[in-house]
Design an enzyme around this catalytic site. Structure first.
Site, short mmCIF file in Angstrom:
data_model
loop_
_atom_site.label_atom_id
_atom_site.label_comp_id
_atom_site.label_asym_id
_atom_site.label_seq_id
_atom_site.Cartn_x
_atom_site.Cartn_y
_atom_site.Cartn_z
N ASN A 15 -6.08 0.43 8.28
CA ASN A 15 -6.28 -0.49 9.13
C ASN A 15 -7.39 0.07 10.10
OD1 ASN A 15 -4.77 0.72 11.23
ND2 ASN A 15 -3.01 -0.45 10.93
N GLU A 66 -6.09 3.17 12.29
CA GLU A 66 -5.81 4.34 11.37
C GLU A 66 -6.96 4.82 10.78
OE1 GLU A 66 -1.59 2.60 9.25
OE2 GLU A 66 -3.25 2.20 8.60
N ASP A 68 1.90 -4.25 4.40
CA ASP A 68 2.77 -4.22 3.04
C ASP A 68 2.51 -5.27 2.07
OD1 ASP A 68 3.98 -2.35 4.81
OD2 ASP A 68 5.93 -3.50 5.01
#
Length: 309
Positions: free
Chosen positions: A195, A198, A263
């Site tokens: 993301n 990150e 996820d």
């Protein structure tokens, strides 16, 4: 391009990574404690769900694919509870156990439809516990069409490079949800899905879209990756690959809870790639799945019917 249910049910994804048990305590909040200025939650209901890499595998099976889950847990009550929950969903469990390890538990206390508190129970493994699973990984590889590494930074994937090398050798697509600031251990993966926060840890801040493109393509080439998929919450997603970039807009809907959305995105991508789609073909569907799941509460999943409706 969509995909048939038959094709999806034949797709097998090998999920490797850090698992956790998600516990939810729901209750009524009627008063403030006389002991401290905090709400008193009268717990009326408890719920347990597979979390971390187990939630990723659960997303694959909810979509109609097949998943095997390779992980290492402690020798404790939470690990047995988690294994039973995972096995109930139809996921093939490949749980290694280490008595030195405390199985990660995230306990969320919910009152008035919102999270009031989260308690984490965990420790970092002293030795590389997943390294002991390499032989098992090698045996599982041939029967799966894609490998997904779900890194939650809990220490389970500290030495992931060896497994990546084996998957490359076997010609399997490798999808990675990365953690931390050192991406060198993900070299030669097919795609990583950071993301914004990150990615910023790794390439630094970017001034504009063209600066972002240059930095990501440099990273992609340095690490020998086929693609980098940047998930950008309300801005959608951008896939950077050898052809350039592909952008998809976020599906406009009410955001109820972003827990586990990453996820769902990577699990959808892996299941569709395992079923024969290219990354670019799978991209809009993974984006749609992420949009659907943020409209649900907690770590949620998306069904085949919902996605391809």
């Amino acid at each position: 391009m969509s995909i048939s249910k038959e094709k999806m049910s034949a797709a097998r994804v090998l999920v490797v990574g850090d698992v956790m048990l998600d516990r939810y305590w729901y209750g009524a909040v009627d008063r403030i404690s006389p002991e401290a200025p905090v709400p008193v939650v009268r717990v009326t209901r408890e719920e347990e769900r597979p979390g971390g890499a187990a939630n990723v595998a659960f997303n694959v099976v909810t979509l109609g694919g097949q998943a095997s889950l390779l992980t290492v847990v402690g020798e404790d009550e939470a690990s047995h509870k988690l294994e039973a929950l995972v096995a109930d969903t139809g996921i093939q469990t490949c749980f290694g156990r280490d008595a030195q390890l405390k199985t990660t538990v995230k306990l969320r206390v919910i009152g008035r439809q919102q999270q009031l508190l989260r308690l984490d129970f965990e420790n970092t493994p002293k030795n590389e516990v997943l390294a002991t699973q390499t032989a098992r990984f090698t045996n599982l590889l041939p029967s799966h069409q894609a490998v997904l590494f779900s890194d939650y930074g809990k220490g389970g994937l500290a030495h992931v490079s060896d497994m990546i090398a084996r998957a490359v050798e076997a010609g399997k697509p490798i999808l990675i949800d990365p953690k931390g600031s050192d991406y060198s251990r993900y070299q030669l993966a097919t795609v990583i899905t950071p993301n914004r926060a990150e990615l910023q840890q790794v390439i630094g801040a970017w001034q504009d879209e063209s600066d972002l493109q240059v930095k990501v393509q440099n990273l992609r080439q340095q690490l020998g990756l086929q693609a980098v998929l940047l998930t950008r919450s309300e801005e959608g997603m951008t896939l950077f690959d050898a052809q350039g970039r592909a952008d998809v807009k976020a599906q406009a809907r009410e955001v109820f809870d972003v827990t586990g959305a990453g996820d769902t995105v990577i699990a959808t991508l892996a299941a569709l790639v395992a079923a024969g789609m290219s990354l670019r073909e799978a991209l809009p569907w993974a984006n749609r799945a992420g949009g659907l799941v943020v409209g649900k509460f907690g770590t949620a999943t998306v069904s085949f019917e919902e996605l391809f409706a």
